[in-house]
Every structure is written in C-alpha cells, then in structure tokens.
Design a protein around this motif. Sequence first.
Motif, mmCIF file in Angstrom:
data_model
loop_
_atom_site.group_PDB
_atom_site.id
_atom_site.type_symbol
_atom_site.label_atom_id
_atom_site.label_comp_id
_atom_site.label_asym_id
_atom_site.label_seq_id
_atom_site.Cartn_x
_atom_site.Cartn_y
_atom_site.Cartn_z
ATOM 1 N N PHE A 227 -24.761 8.635 35.408
ATOM 2 C CA PHE A 227 -25.766 9.679 35.613
ATOM 3 C C PHE A 227 -25.754 10.620 34.415
ATOM 4 O O PHE A 227 -24.781 10.676 33.648
ATOM 5 N N GLY A 228 -26.859 11.357 34.232
ATOM 6 C CA GLY A 228 -26.889 12.379 33.190
ATOM 7 C C GLY A 228 -25.968 13.528 33.554
ATOM 8 O O GLY A 228 -25.653 13.735 34.729
ATOM 9 N N THR B 88 -33.167 14.270 41.221
ATOM 10 C CA THR B 88 -32.102 14.246 42.222
ATOM 11 C C THR B 88 -30.835 14.755 41.551
ATOM 12 O O THR B 88 -30.389 14.188 40.550
ATOM 13 N N THR B 89 -30.279 15.823 42.100
ATOM 14 C CA THR B 89 -29.191 16.510 41.416
ATOM 15 C C THR B 89 -27.864 16.418 42.169
ATOM 16 O O THR B 89 -27.821 16.394 43.399
ATOM 17 N N GLY B 90 -26.786 16.400 41.399
ATOM 18 C CA GLY B 90 -25.452 16.649 41.913
ATOM 19 C C GLY B 90 -24.977 17.957 41.323
ATOM 20 O O GLY B 90 -25.383 18.335 40.210
ATOM 21 N N ARG B 91 -24.133 18.665 42.047
ATOM 22 C CA ARG B 91 -23.583 19.928 41.536
ATOM 23 C C ARG B 91 -22.103 19.993 41.873
ATOM 24 O O ARG B 91 -21.709 19.749 43.012
ATOM 25 N N VAL C 49 -27.411 10.137 41.751
ATOM 26 C CA VAL C 49 -28.144 11.292 41.245
ATOM 27 C C VAL C 49 -28.710 10.972 39.876
ATOM 28 O O VAL C 49 -28.199 10.106 39.160
ATOM 29 N N ASP C 50 -29.767 11.686 39.512
ATOM 30 C CA ASP C 50 -30.317 11.563 38.160
ATOM 31 C C ASP C 50 -29.459 12.340 37.166
ATOM 32 O O ASP C 50 -29.282 11.915 36.025
ATOM 33 N N VAL C 51 -28.957 13.476 37.625
ATOM 34 C CA VAL C 51 -28.201 14.358 36.750
ATOM 35 C C VAL C 51 -27.193 15.138 37.583
ATOM 36 O O VAL C 51 -27.494 15.570 38.699
ATOM 37 N N ALA C 52 -26.007 15.303 37.042
ATOM 38 C CA ALA C 52 -24.995 16.157 37.657
ATOM 39 C C ALA C 52 -24.810 17.393 36.787
ATOM 40 O O ALA C 52 -24.760 17.293 35.556
ATOM 41 N N VAL C 53 -24.717 18.531 37.426
ATOM 42 C CA VAL C 53 -24.444 19.789 36.733
ATOM 43 C C VAL C 53 -23.020 20.165 37.122
ATOM 44 O O VAL C 53 -22.737 20.438 38.291
ATOM 45 N N VAL C 54 -22.134 20.149 36.145
ATOM 46 C CA VAL C 54 -20.699 20.204 36.421
ATOM 47 C C VAL C 54 -20.057 21.401 35.735
ATOM 48 O O VAL C 54 -20.131 21.543 34.503
#
Length: 460
Positions: free
Chosen positions: A52-53, A80-83, A153-158
């Motif tokens: 994922f991004g 679609t996001t992960g956090r 997810v398309d992208v995770a913000v970590v």
Amino acid sequence: MSKKRAVDPEVAARMAHVTEEILSRSPENVVEPTLDRVAQVMDLLGQPQHTFGLVHITGTNGKTSTTRMVERLLRELGLTTGRFTSPHLHDLRERIAIGGEPIDEERFLAAYDDVLPYVQMVDEASLAAGGPRITYFELLVIVAYAVFSDAPVDVAVVEVGLGGVWDATNVADGQVAVVAPVAIDHTRLLGDNIIDIATEKAGIIKSDAIAVLGVQEDEVMQLLLERCDEVGAAAQVEGLAYGVLEREVAVGGQLVSLRGLAGDYTDVFLPLFGAHQVHNAAMAVAAVEAFVGGGEQPLDADVVRAAFADVTSPGRLEIVRRSPTVIVDAAHNPAGVAAMADAIRESFTFHRLVGVVAVLQEKDASSMLEVLEPLLDHIVVSRSTSPRSIRPERLGEMAVELFGEDRVTVVPNLPDALDLAAGLADEGGVSGAVLATGSITTVADVRMLLGADQRGDRPS
C-alpha cells in the motif's frame, strides 16, 4: 461516527486476554535499537508493508494531529485509508483505523492470530541469541501492517512511535515523509540534544520520497535538507514551498487560508485551537498534494474544506465537560506545553483557570511547570494511572518552588484532584475552567472519569 455496536461477550473476553498478552511484552518506552525483529516477521508474512502507499509522519509535537488531518483529507478524496497512531487513549484498537474508524475486535483478533505464529518464531530465535522478545509496540506495528494489507487500503498514514531510524514503523518506506517540528523529548532514548534527536527522526526520509518539512530550528532544518540530498528526496519546506497564509480565531476553532505545494485554499474552517494546529494543517495539505499528484496538482478546495471541517484530535485542547469547562491536553514536554498555553490564551477567556497536572518520570517536569505558572491561577498536582507517574509529593515540591505554597494543592488521587479543581474553578463563576494536562495517561484518565467517548473520537 457510527453508533456503538454490541460486542459478543466471548469476543470481548478474548480481546481483553489478548490485550493483557500484548501489554506483558516490553513497553513502548523500552525500545531496542534495531529493526531486525520486525523485518524478520515482515519477511515471513510476505512483506505486507509494501502493498500500500504510505505517508510517514514524525516530529516531536503535532504528529498525531497531523496524521489525523492527512488521513481525513485522503479519505475525502475517495481513497481507502489506514491510520496508525500512538499511544492510544483508552483501547489498543484506537491505534489502527480503517476508513477513519478504529478496527473492531474481530478484525484485530483475526490479524493477531495470523501474525502470532511468526512473531513467536522470531521471539524464540531472539531469546536463543540472548535478545528480547518482540516488544509491545513492534507487535502492534506488525498487526497494523497486516490489517492494512489485508483490507486492502490504498494508503496508510503512519505516525512513528519514537524517533524514526529504529522505529518499528520504519520497515515500510513512505512515498511522503512529514517531519513536524523537532524539540527536546525522550532524551534517554533519542539523545540529549536536538541534533541527535533530529538525526533519528530524519531516518524516515527515504530515497525518491517527497519530504514535507515543518518549521524547524535552523540547525535541524540544515540536517534534514542534508538527509534529503543524501538519499535523493525532494524537500518541501514550510515558509518556502507551502505554509499558512491567514488565520483568525472563530467560534469552535479557526478560519484559515493555506498555501499548498500546488494551490491555495481559502476560508477553511478548522475545529481545533491554536496556531500549532494551523501549521499541522498546512503540513497535511502539502503531504496530501505530494502523495496524490507529486505536489504538482492542486486539490479541490471544497474537498479540503469538507475534510478539515470534520477533523478531530481527541485529547488535544479538547473540551470534555461544561459547567465548569474542563479541557484536556496531552502536552507532555516543554514545547508542547508552550504551544498549548499560547492556544488557550488566544482562544479562551477564563477568569480563573485551575490546572490538574500529572507528569511521567522521564519528562522535564520542572520546565513544563515553569511554562504553566503564568497560565494557571492554581495548580492541583496529582498522578495518573501510569506506574511511571512522578510521585505527587515530589511534583508538588517542584510546583511550590514556582507557584508558591498558596497556589499549589497536592491530591494523590486523580478523581479527588479533579473534583477539587472543579470546585476551585467554580470560584471564578461561569468563566472558571479546569485544564488537565501533563501526559497522555492524564488525559485518558480524565476523559474516562468524565465519560468522554472512549473510542477517542468525536461522540456519536
């Protein structure tokens, strides 16, 4: 946020048991400076962190708020996001969110069961070599990356847990690396000067990434720019490439105008208090522009306005009760306390402000109290549920040196401390208020005592 749902008692019991298992590992403030253990588990799992991004966020203060802003903007764009954030306020699952919602018990347990055999394999090898088991924080990162990959997810913000170079989250490579302002904190683990700390945090900037750099001390900015040159990352500096154009205090927050990397966004309502949150918002806009268009395409202004109007950051100058007003803030180092104090002076007009303060042992409590002294009319010193809390008697002695005996009360029991502070605030009439601060656990404890939403988000 959706309404709370019923949880199967067996699932709830299993979740409680697994939480105890995780907490029995080395705590997140006890770290081993290596990525080897987490990398080994990632290899065994098939490298889920590369599916994922990733927008990776570090810094000393503002990481969690910025992470939440970036995620909310990306979600408003239809991704679609992960956090992943840390630490949590009330429940481990707050740290791992899909589409803005903390994952449910079933999803957490399924991911835990999937990764546990591989974690145990690495544990056994590490113990045989005289090393430690995978830590509490490392395990949560492994679960998070497995969840994000499986969703998908398309992208995770970590958000990093601590530092950057050796932080468990750094087994993944961010297409965008955000470095919020760097200050002195976690000196036992990261170093006792700002250059050592910044060197650790610079480690999340990877080859060919876009680095969104917040306002920094000159020497820190120079170090970050050198890191970008070294790895071939594109540096985007606040005040040059992006920044804050205008801000004014508004009811319930602020009205701001921001300059991104590719466009300007005016008349944006931000329901958070303080200049520091506006700078976080500017970093968030730049990070999202960098991720979705390489910093060359502006976002839809209405998308930006809609996303920011819905941003929450629990425990950050959050009003959790009225009459008297009770505000909680998770400031836990001098720079964070200073930003909080400025925001309170700007955004609120309290005739009497009483502090409830509990600080952890490894923190610079004396400097924090020094910043609080001009802000508070009275300070009630206590302790949180954390075993790392400074003894109230010792913290009280430190407070008396700065506030004088007449302005300090020591109440070891936090519920009693909160009650006393509310009574003292009431002496200020309708404009009296309580500020509970000093650590994340202080904020979590007060939120729980006052019945704030336990999922750490805006109430339903």
